[in-house]
Design an enzyme around this catalytic site. Structure first.
Site, mmCIF file in Angstrom:
data_model
loop_
_atom_site.group_PDB
_atom_site.id
_atom_site.type_symbol
_atom_site.label_atom_id
_atom_site.label_comp_id
_atom_site.label_asym_id
_atom_site.label_seq_id
_atom_site.Cartn_x
_atom_site.Cartn_y
_atom_site.Cartn_z
ATOM 1 N N THR A 1 0.827 -1.086 0.088
ATOM 2 C CA THR A 1 -0.037 -0.107 -0.082
ATOM 3 C C THR A 1 0.813 1.397 -0.059
ATOM 4 O OG1 THR A 1 -0.207 0.216 2.427
ATOM 5 C CG2 THR A 1 -1.785 -1.230 1.307
ATOM 6 N N THR B 1 0.943 4.249 1.416
ATOM 7 C CA THR B 1 1.399 4.920 2.948
ATOM 8 C C THR B 1 2.276 3.933 3.586
ATOM 9 O OG1 THR B 1 -0.835 5.863 3.057
ATOM 10 C CG2 THR B 1 0.574 5.763 5.073
ATOM 11 N N CYS B 2 2.044 2.511 3.486
ATOM 12 C CA CYS B 2 3.248 1.783 4.208
ATOM 13 C C CYS B 2 4.387 1.688 3.572
ATOM 14 C CB CYS B 2 2.699 0.258 4.228
ATOM 15 S SG CYS B 2 1.005 0.037 5.040
ATOM 16 N N ALA B 3 4.181 1.651 2.078
ATOM 17 C CA ALA B 3 5.639 1.909 1.343
ATOM 18 C C ALA B 3 6.224 3.219 1.597
ATOM 19 C CB ALA B 3 5.481 1.609 -0.258
ATOM 20 N N SER C 1 6.401 4.708 4.343
ATOM 21 C CA SER C 1 6.891 4.805 5.726
ATOM 22 C C SER C 1 8.295 3.789 5.715
ATOM 23 C CB SER C 1 6.017 4.103 6.991
ATOM 24 O OG SER C 1 5.781 2.802 6.927
#
Length: 166
Positions: free
Chosen positions: A57, A59-61, A63
């Site tokens: 996803t 946002t996860c990537a 971060s």
């Protein structure tokens, strides 16, 4: 349990993050080479646990990319990026992105990490995945900082997490 949202819709977790000042729960996670990693593998280092639902996803990537950029400037600190993604997916992403300042670990085998840290989604479309959190741990295993991101689509507060290491 923490009450958080996904696009404004409420989702619950299985518990609450451990409190600042408490000892970090022990963990056993799987590295991208399929070896097991636990707290004892990082003895004497400060840890930033960047915890998220899935590397696939945006946002996860982001971060993982952001912590990779900031990690090289951190003294005696390891950034562990933790999800329930298969270790192969984590290795693929970091390899394709050229990210080598963070270490990716998976809770896919038992889910005990998410349970012990109180951050597994209990309800909603991401049920059983890990919620977006940051846990910062000192060299003696004491928790210095935690953040349960209240809206899953939002990035964590990087500056606040890193400031706890000052």
């Amino acid at each position: 349990m923490a009450n958080i949202t996904l696009g404004g819709n409420p989702i619950e977790t299985t518990g609450e993050l451990p409190a600042s000042g408490s000892k970090a729960p022990n963990f056993k996670l799987t590295a991208t080479d399929l070896s097991s990693k636990s707290n004892s593998d990082y003895a004497g280092s400060r840890l930033v646990l960047n915890i998220f639902p899935s590397i696939d996803t945006g946002t996860c990537a982001q971060s993982v990319r952001t912590f990779n950029e900031k990690a090289s400037a951190l003294d005696n600190t390891k950034v562990l990026c933790i999800s329930k993604d298969l270790p192969f997916a984590l290795a693929r992403f970091c390899g394709a992105e050229g990210l080598d300042n963070v270490e990716s670990l998976s809770d896919f085998k038992t889910g005990d990490f998410g349970k012990d840290y109180g951050l597994t989604f209990k309800t909603g479309p991401l049920e059983s995945l890990l919620s977006r959190c940051i846990v910062v741990i000192d060299t003696d295993g004491t928790i210095l900082h935690t953040e349960q991101v209240s809206e899953i689509k939002d990035e964590p507060n990087y500056e606040s997490a890193l400031a706890s290491l000052a």
